[in-house]
Scaffold this motif. Structure first.
Motif, mmCIF file in Angstrom:
data_model
loop_
_atom_site.group_PDB
_atom_site.id
_atom_site.type_symbol
_atom_site.label_atom_id
_atom_site.label_comp_id
_atom_site.label_asym_id
_atom_site.label_seq_id
_atom_site.Cartn_x
_atom_site.Cartn_y
_atom_site.Cartn_z
ATOM 1 N N VAL A 195 1.112 -1.232 -0.101
ATOM 2 C CA VAL A 195 0.173 -0.035 0.003
ATOM 3 C C VAL A 195 1.053 1.280 -0.092
ATOM 4 C CG1 VAL A 195 -1.936 1.495 1.173
ATOM 5 C CG2 VAL A 195 -1.820 -1.222 1.162
ATOM 6 N N VAL A 196 0.667 2.193 -0.999
ATOM 7 C CA VAL A 196 1.334 3.181 -1.029
ATOM 8 C C VAL A 196 0.538 4.764 -0.814
ATOM 9 C CG1 VAL A 196 2.988 2.397 -2.696
ATOM 10 C CG2 VAL A 196 0.724 3.657 -3.661
ATOM 11 N N ARG A 197 1.034 5.629 -0.600
ATOM 12 C CA ARG A 197 0.269 7.021 -0.278
ATOM 13 C C ARG A 197 -0.080 7.590 -1.351
ATOM 14 N NH1 ARG A 197 0.252 8.669 4.844
ATOM 15 N NH2 ARG A 197 1.689 7.809 6.360
ATOM 16 N N GLN A 200 -4.836 11.274 -1.264
ATOM 17 C CA GLN A 200 -5.738 11.232 -0.116
ATOM 18 C C GLN A 200 -7.161 11.830 -0.314
ATOM 19 O OE1 GLN A 200 -3.301 12.551 3.201
ATOM 20 N NE2 GLN A 200 -2.975 10.420 3.792
ATOM 21 N N ALA A 210 -6.824 2.246 -0.004
ATOM 22 C CA ALA A 210 -5.593 1.411 0.044
ATOM 23 C C ALA A 210 -5.343 1.329 -1.460
ATOM 24 C CB ALA A 210 -5.813 0.098 0.616
ATOM 25 N N ASP A 266 -4.599 2.296 9.514
ATOM 26 C CA ASP A 266 -3.552 2.605 8.648
ATOM 27 C C ASP A 266 -2.794 1.512 8.138
ATOM 28 O OD1 ASP A 266 -1.378 3.716 7.529
ATOM 29 O OD2 ASP A 266 -0.484 4.531 9.420
ATOM 30 N N TYR A 268 -0.686 2.107 5.182
ATOM 31 C CA TYR A 268 0.245 2.356 4.443
ATOM 32 C C TYR A 268 1.864 1.218 4.763
ATOM 33 C CZ TYR A 268 -2.138 6.610 3.702
ATOM 34 O OH TYR A 268 -3.254 7.532 3.088
#
Length: 316
Positions: A195-197, A200, A210, A266, A268
């Protein structure tokens, strides 16, 4: 534990000999698995390592970069799948200009014999290798007589009266026929990754996601899907996912975005797998964000309904 090597050149890797299977292995479908299982079986009988040779990028991606075929399996997932079947050593060979220009006989002498000390080679019925695709089963058998190995091809594997192939799987994925895909793969289709940012934006719209990148490869499917996410808890979590370029918000890179229902945590950096259950619709461009959010509400409800039915069927 399986090992990985990337380079054509180097010293011997299997001093006691090996059994080698070769292929693209994109998707690791039932045909691929039959080939790999046979190589593993023979390796165990001979008491030597089982080796799988494959390529990254795929030859078709190298030769036609502007017309890349959709990729069913990324490199890490392919390695993990081969490992789970029983392969001891995976050769994820760098397919570049040097390897593309290597004569088939040199491939045999330097890689199969020189690096892997091969005792048996197993290939699919139509496999070709080397410059100009000049290498085939006949060449392998001819060279094997003088170099001390044997070569074999497995019979094609058929499902629903037709040969299993990556092309059939791509066609089924394109229309959202995941039941056919499952029959061809021997398992549900899923895409795994870390999972990457993202930007948002989904969180601000009430739909945090995700996000998984697809490694610069061409995805095998695009649209909005009812999905289940594995790797977060003891059981898969129902979700709705978008896989595409996000035209409403001017996205470019293909991104798989999964919104997990009734989940707040979370993820990430975590490695998850998104299993595809049903196709809901095409990816669309909306006039504004309120229109997009209204459609997201409809997608989420439709996915919940479909997944509830899917869960009941799975338990029956």
């Amino acid at each position: 534990m399986s090992r990985l090597f990337r380079d054509v050149e180097g010293g011997p890797l299997c001093p006691q000999g090996s059994v080698v299977c070769i292929g693209a292995f994109d998707g690791l479908h039932l045909g691929h698995r039959a080939l790999v299982h046979r190589a593993v079986e023979r390796a165990r009988e001979l008491g030597v390592p089982a080796v799988a040779l494959t390529f990254e990028p795929l030859p078709r991606e190298f030769f036609a970069p502007a017309q890349k075929p959709p990729r069913l399996t990324l490199a890490r997932a392919k390695f993990e799948g081969l490992r789970d079947i029983g392969i001891d050593l995976v050769g994820l060979l760098r397919f570049d200009a040097k390897l593309a220009s290597m004569e088939a006989e040199r491939f045999v002498r330097e890689i199969l014999v020189g690096r892997l000390q091969v005792r048996e080679v197993w290939i699919g019925p139509d496999f070709r290798f080397g410059k100009g695709r000049a290498g085939d089963l006949t060449l392998l058998r001819t060279l094997g007589e003088s170099l001390g190995f044997t070569a074999h091809a497995i019979h094609p594997v058929a499902v629903d009266g037709e040969r299993v192939s990556s092309t059939r799987i791509r066609e089924a994925l394109n229309v959202g026929d995941f039941d056919s895909v499952e029959r061809l793969l021997g398992r549900r289709y899923a895409i795994a990754g870390r999972v990457v940012r993202g930007k948002q934006l989904g969180r601000t719209l009430g739909y945090p996601t995700a996000n998984l990148r697809y490694g610069g490869k061409r995805p095998p499917l695009q649209g909005i899907y009812a999905t289940r996410v594995h790797g977060v808890g003891a059981h898969p979590i129902a979700s709705v996912s978008s896989f595409g370029t996000r035209p409403t918000v001017a996205g470019v890179e293909p991104l798989l975005e999964a919104h997990l229902f009734d989940f707040d945590g979370d993820l990430y950096g975590r490695r998850i797998a998104v299993e595809f259950v049903a196709r809901l619709r095409d990816e669309l461009a909306f006039a504004d964000l309120p229109a997009l959010v209204a459609q997201m509400h409809r997608d989420a409800q439709q996915a919940r309904d479909l997944l509830s039915t899917f869960k009941q069927q799975a338990c029956a």
